[in-house]
Design a protein around this motif. Structure first.
Motif, PDB file in Angstrom:
ATOM      1  N   LEU A   1       0.925  -1.218  -0.162  1.00 45.78           N
ATOM      2  CA  LEU A   1      -0.126  -0.054   0.046  1.00 45.78           C
ATOM      3  C   LEU A   1       0.587   1.204   0.042  1.00 45.78           C
ATOM      4  N   LEU A   2       0.678   2.274  -0.881  1.00 46.11           N
ATOM      5  CA  LEU A   2       1.445   3.377  -1.376  1.00 46.11           C
ATOM      6  C   LEU A   2       0.538   4.553  -1.166  1.00 46.11           C
ATOM      7  N   LEU A   3       1.088   5.709  -0.510  1.00 42.64           N
ATOM      8  CA  LEU A   3       0.288   6.866  -0.339  1.00 42.64           C
ATOM      9  C   LEU A   3      -0.436   7.632  -1.347  1.00 42.64           C
ATOM     10  N   GLU A   4       0.328   7.816  -2.554  1.00 40.52           N
ATOM     11  CA  GLU A   4       0.118   8.257  -3.735  1.00 40.52           C
ATOM     12  C   GLU A   4       0.112   7.388  -4.979  1.00 40.52           C
ATOM     13  N   HIS A   5      -0.488   7.592  -6.054  1.00 41.11           N
ATOM     14  CA  HIS A   5      -0.225   6.792  -7.260  1.00 41.11           C
ATOM     15  C   HIS A   5       0.904   6.983  -7.923  1.00 41.11           C
TER      16      HIS A   5
ATOM     17  N   PHE B   1       0.687  -3.485  -5.818  1.00 45.86           N
ATOM     18  CA  PHE B   1       0.437  -2.373  -5.524  1.00 45.86           C
ATOM     19  C   PHE B   1      -0.978  -1.420  -5.429  1.00 45.86           C
ATOM     20  N   ARG B   2      -1.285  -0.892  -4.261  1.00 48.21           N
ATOM     21  CA  ARG B   2      -2.498  -0.280  -4.280  1.00 48.21           C
ATOM     22  C   ARG B   2      -2.136   0.879  -3.432  1.00 48.21           C
ATOM     23  N   THR B   3      -3.164   1.948  -3.293  1.00 46.60           N
ATOM     24  CA  THR B   3      -3.133   3.056  -2.591  1.00 46.60           C
ATOM     25  C   THR B   3      -3.665   2.697  -1.252  1.00 46.60           C
ATOM     26  N   HIS B   4      -3.282   3.708  -0.214  1.00 47.24           N
ATOM     27  CA  HIS B   4      -3.775   3.508   1.092  1.00 47.24           C
ATOM     28  C   HIS B   4      -5.327   3.803   0.882  1.00 47.24           C
ATOM     29  N   GLN B   5      -5.750   4.827   0.300  1.00 48.04           N
ATOM     30  CA  GLN B   5      -7.312   5.109   0.206  1.00 48.04           C
ATOM     31  C   GLN B   5      -7.948   3.932  -0.634  1.00 48.04           C
ATOM     32  N   GLY B   6      -7.204   3.500  -1.761  1.00 51.07           N
ATOM     33  CA  GLY B   6      -8.234   2.734  -2.575  1.00 51.07           C
ATOM     34  C   GLY B   6      -8.529   1.369  -2.146  1.00 51.07           C
ATOM     35  N   VAL B   7      -7.691   0.916  -1.208  1.00 47.05           N
ATOM     36  CA  VAL B   7      -7.708  -0.406  -0.664  1.00 47.05           C
ATOM     37  C   VAL B   7      -8.847  -0.586   0.056  1.00 47.05           C
ATOM     38  N   LYS B   8      -9.753   0.503   0.667  1.00 46.47           N
ATOM     39  CA  LYS B   8     -10.811   0.284   1.770  1.00 46.47           C
ATOM     40  C   LYS B   8     -11.670  -0.681   1.176  1.00 46.47           C
ATOM     41  N   GLY B   9     -12.065  -1.501   2.032  1.00 47.58           N
ATOM     42  CA  GLY B   9     -12.997  -2.566   1.939  1.00 47.58           C
ATOM     43  C   GLY B   9     -12.247  -3.877   1.346  1.00 47.58           C
ATOM     44  N   ASN B  10     -11.089  -3.967   0.918  1.00 48.37           N
ATOM     45  CA  ASN B  10     -10.373  -5.073   0.557  1.00 48.37           C
ATOM     46  C   ASN B  10      -9.638  -6.104   1.665  1.00 48.37           C
ATOM     47  N   GLU B  11      -9.147  -7.064   1.434  1.00 46.77           N
ATOM     48  CA  GLU B  11      -8.537  -7.747   2.523  1.00 46.77           C
ATOM     49  C   GLU B  11      -7.449  -8.746   1.813  1.00 46.77           C
ATOM     50  N   PHE B  12      -6.364  -8.905   2.559  1.00 47.51           N
ATOM     51  CA  PHE B  12      -5.328  -9.567   2.042  1.00 47.51           C
ATOM     52  C   PHE B  12      -4.683 -10.507   3.110  1.00 47.51           C
ATOM     53  N   ASP B  13      -4.166 -11.557   2.687  1.00 49.70           N
ATOM     54  CA  ASP B  13      -3.537 -12.204   3.753  1.00 49.70           C
ATOM     55  C   ASP B  13      -2.067 -11.620   4.465  1.00 49.70           C
ATOM     56  N   ARG B  14      -1.384 -10.953   3.405  1.00 57.04           N
ATOM     57  CA  ARG B  14      -0.053 -10.084   3.953  1.00 57.04           C
ATOM     58  C   ARG B  14      -0.262  -8.549   3.286  1.00 57.04           C
ATOM     59  N   VAL B  15       0.059  -7.710   4.099  1.00 60.67           N
ATOM     60  CA  VAL B  15       0.023  -6.520   3.747  1.00 60.67           C
ATOM     61  C   VAL B  15       1.231  -5.749   4.319  1.00 60.67           C
ATOM     62  N   MET B  16       1.859  -4.832   3.196  1.00 58.46           N
ATOM     63  CA  MET B  16       2.896  -4.047   3.685  1.00 58.46           C
ATOM     64  C   MET B  16       2.505  -2.563   3.404  1.00 58.46           C
ATOM     65  N   VAL B  17       2.456  -1.633   4.210  1.00 58.05           N
ATOM     66  CA  VAL B  17       2.105  -0.410   4.319  1.00 58.05           C
ATOM     67  C   VAL B  17       3.415   0.612   4.217  1.00 58.05           C
ATOM     68  N   VAL B  18       3.503   1.195   3.023  1.00 60.21           N
ATOM     69  CA  VAL B  18       4.751   2.108   2.794  1.00 60.21           C
ATOM     70  C   VAL B  18       4.311   3.661   3.174  1.00 60.21           C
ATOM     71  N   MET B  19       4.859   4.173   4.072  1.00 57.60           N
ATOM     72  CA  MET B  19       4.642   5.657   4.385  1.00 57.60           C
ATOM     73  C   MET B  19       5.923   6.319   4.154  1.00 57.60           C
ATOM     74  N   ASP B  20       5.846   7.532   3.401  1.00 58.72           N
ATOM     75  CA  ASP B  20       6.901   8.067   2.978  1.00 58.72           C
ATOM     76  C   ASP B  20       6.310   9.652   2.391  1.00 58.72           C
ATOM     77  N   ASP B  21       5.935  10.496   3.358  1.00 57.52           N
ATOM     78  CA  ASP B  21       5.616  11.884   3.182  1.00 57.52           C
ATOM     79  C   ASP B  21       6.395  12.415   2.127  1.00 57.52           C
ATOM     80  N   GLN B  22       7.662  12.443   1.895  1.00 54.19           N
ATOM     81  CA  GLN B  22       8.510  13.055   1.113  1.00 54.19           C
ATOM     82  C   GLN B  22       8.238  12.581  -0.177  1.00 54.19           C
ATOM     83  N   GLU B  23       8.205  11.276  -0.499  1.00 57.40           N
ATOM     84  CA  GLU B  23       7.970  10.819  -1.712  1.00 57.40           C
ATOM     85  C   GLU B  23       6.565  11.127  -2.280  1.00 57.40           C
ATOM     86  N   ALA B  24       5.773  11.058  -1.607  1.00 54.03           N
ATOM     87  CA  ALA B  24       4.239  11.239  -1.740  1.00 54.03           C
ATOM     88  C   ALA B  24       3.790  12.731  -2.262  1.00 54.03           C
ATOM     89  N   GLY B  25       4.621  13.751  -1.363  1.00 54.96           N
ATOM     90  CA  GLY B  25       4.539  15.077  -1.859  1.00 54.96           C
ATOM     91  C   GLY B  25       2.964  15.599  -1.491  1.00 54.96           C
TER      92      GLY B  25
END
Length: 634
Positions: A349-353, A531-555
């Motif tokens: 999960l990424l913060l921005e497309h 790859f998905r966005t943090h916002q676009g994944v609402k309602g989904n579920e997965f066995d394994r989830v990695m959340v990438v938080m990077d304010d600088q790259e997301a801008g």
């Protein structure tokens, strides 16, 4: 160390069963019992909605069919509507639609009322713009206001005569009589609140109205339904399904659930049937700083895994680092599928497309097109018609040509009504009717055989050989003699008059980028990558989830994990909002942290890029989001 803050309490799966029975107790058109069902992550919100619909179908299907009535099921997105349709049997007793489609269906044809609505609201907007222009300084904002004032005055003049109105869900039509998404919602809310006839039309057609993802549904629309129910409580039952902690979009009702509408029933689903005990516990701890609602994990559920990797911002080769982290998670969990980048049960999960664009290889295309606000949202949703021309038609044609798949190639040309297959062209080449198509396809193949070819060259060869019908907006970029000059001039004039929303400028740059980015973009928007966005994944579920938080790259500016985890201080304006009880970026980020954390069934890893590793580590432990041993060094 006590596990009180880390592991959720467990209960049997049937703990919430009585709620579905209680909802059914409201489902009589004269019950006067409308309701709100709060359903946190993994609690079976859609299951409860389906149970209610099945109950209504059995009880009312025949009667409603005879009297032309239906059960309205209103969703936030097309995907949500499709999911509900897939879960219920196709039956005319149900009308499942998005909120925009429902509202448009209600107001369509009320042309004179819509005209009068505009004549009432535009003068107010004009007054506000003129006041702001009088007080404001020169610059781009001033120029934008002036253009807006000119357009509104032109629309007022256009509205002096009776008009008919249309609604284009794709937002392509920008003519005076075309209603925007926002205006459709505003007009519907106004009519439902102020026009008794509209109230009667709605309750007579829809004795039951269910609103899914109600926390994200437009505030004005929600309040108009509250008003409708208070006036017509003996004729309509309104049921809201949602979770305020999963409110992602800005137009939703922030106060939903904080104050109970008079006479409404409140149901609270507490079971999480999705996630391991540790992951449910983390969700509860996040919510403890917001609405305090807690969930139970399923009796017998495994403990599961939560891990944090805290890294300094600006590191090179993040792809390699994140791959290494997935390898570490495979070792920690004993689950080798963490390293399978094709697994449908793993999500990153990424913060921005654009973060996905960099990782997948379409960032140049994304950067160019996303500079236009008018295009940005549509390309992230896969609904921009010009980009879809390349992804849905041109790229499959290129693949068929390169693979010498003649059957697929001809199928595409026929389906897309290629000018080369028109009767007049075939008749003029009686000895070999398909000769022009073969010549065109060969020229097209030569172009797309170059891995470095750009969109503009591909577009020009399509136009030169009349291989496909080209979307109107793209015609202005064709460098041929027979381009529609009137259209080109019209679009250039629009470009000069609206620098804030510069579609042409964005496309000018995008067409110079590599054509084969379209393959990666297509895979992304069709969810064929991990790859998905943090916002676009609402309602989904997965066995394994990695959340990438990077304010600088997301801008971005709407969310700040750096502030949320204590690496940066709140700005003065944010602090003032917080002190006055207004929503801040911290609130939005907290909800996003909850949504992403609760997508995982078994194992969850948060990768946090930060300017202050020590502060974030301390913050996670102090707030009991992480145990000491859950923060992993790399």
């Amino acid at each position: 160390m006590t596990d009180e803050f880390y592991l959720a309490e467990t209960k049997l799966s049937e703990t919430d069963n009585s709620i579905d029975s209680d909802i059914q107790g409201c489902l009589s058109s004269s019950s006067g019992k409308s309701f709100i069902t709060f359903a946190g992550a993994g609690s079976g919100k859609t299951y409860s909605l389906k149970k209610a619909l099945d109950f209504l179908k059995e009880k009312y299907a025949d009667s409603f069919s005879r009297h032309g009535k239906q059960v309205a099921v209103i969703t936030f997105t097309n995907n949500a509507a499709d999911e509900i349709m897939n879960r219920i049997e196709q039956n005319p007793v149900f009308m499942v639609s998005t909120i925009h489609s429902f509202c448009w269906a209600a107001i369509a044809g009320f042309n004179e009322d819509i005209r009068k609505w505009y004549l009432e609201v535009i003068p107010t907007e004009l007054s506000e713009l003129k006041y702001m222009e009088k007080r404001g300084r020169a610059g781009k904002a001033s120029e934008a206001r002036k253009r807006r004032i000119i357009r509104l005055n032109e629309k007022m003049e256009w509205l002096n005569e009776p008009r008919s109105f249309i609604y284009d869900p794709n937002g392509v039509n920008t003519s005076q009589n075309s209603l925007s998404h926002a205006d459709v919602l505003k007009i519907f809310s106004s009519f439902l609140t102020k026009k008794p006839m509209m109230e009667e039309v709605i309750v007579n057609k829809f004795p039951f109205i269910f609103i899914d993802e109600s926390q994200d549904t437009n505030t004005d629309v929600i309040n108009s339904f509250f008003n409708l129910q208070s006036i017509k409580s003996n004729k309509v039952v309104v049921g809201l399904f949602g979770d305020t902690m999963q409110r992602i979009f800005s137009g939703g009702e922030a106060e939903l659930g904080k104050t109970k509408p008079k006479g409404w029933e409140i149901f609270d689903k507490k079971m999480n049937h999705r996630s391991a005990v540790r992951i449910v516990g983390l969700g509860n701890q996040i919510r403890s700083e917001d609405d305090g609602r807690t969930q139970f994990a399923l009796a017998g559920a495994l403990e599961g895994f939560v891990r944090y990797f805290i890294l300094p911002i600006g590191l090179p080769d993040k792809d390699k680092i994140e791959a290494e982290i997935r390898g570490r998670m495979a070792e920690i969990t004993g689950d080798s599928n963490w390293t399978d980048t094709t697994s449908k049960e793993t999500a990153i999960l990424l913060l921005e497309h654009k973060m996905a664009g960099r990782r997948l290889g379409f960032v140049e295309l994304w950067d160019a097109l996303s500079r236009s606000d008018k295009i940005k949202d549509r390309i992230s949703e896969g609904t921009n018609p010009e980009l879809n021309f390349f992804s849905e038609i041109v790229f499959p044609l290129a693949e068929a040509s390169l693979n010498e798949n003649r059957a697929t190639l001809m199928s595409i040309l026929r389906a897309r009504k290629s000018p080369l297959l028109e009767v007049s062209v075939l008749d003029s080449n009686k000895n070999d009717p398909l000769q022009p198509a073969r010549i065109a396809e060969q020229a097209f193949k030569e172009i797309v055989s170059n891995n470095d070819v750009n969109f503009a060259d591909v577009l020009n060869v399509i136009a030169e050989y009349k291989l496909l019908i080209i979307p109107e907006k793209l015609k202005s970029f064709i460098t041929l003699e027979d381009v529609d000059k009137d259209l080109e001039n019209e679009l250039q004039a629009e470009d000069e008059g609206d620098t804030e929303d510069d579609e042409l400028s964005a496309w000018t740059e995008a067409l110079e980028t590599n054509f084969f980015q379209i393959r990666n973009y297509k895979n992304y928007v069709e969810d064929n990558s991990i790859f998905r966005t943090h916002q676009g994944v609402k309602g989904n579920e997965f066995d394994r989830v990695m959340v990438v938080m990077d304010d600088q790259e997301a801008g971005g500016f709407l969310f700040s994990y750096e502030q949320y985890f204590g690496a940066k201080e709140l700005s003065r304006s944010s602090q003032q909002k917080k002190d006055s009880g207004e929503e801040t970026g911290l609130d939005r980020t907290r909800r996003l942290f909850y949504v992403t954390s609760t997508r995982a069934k078994m194992s969850l890893v948060h990768v946090i890029y930060t300017s202050d590793v020590a502060k974030v580590r301390e913050n996670l432990i102090e707030r009991k989001f992480a145990r000491q041993d859950e923060i992993v060094e790399i």
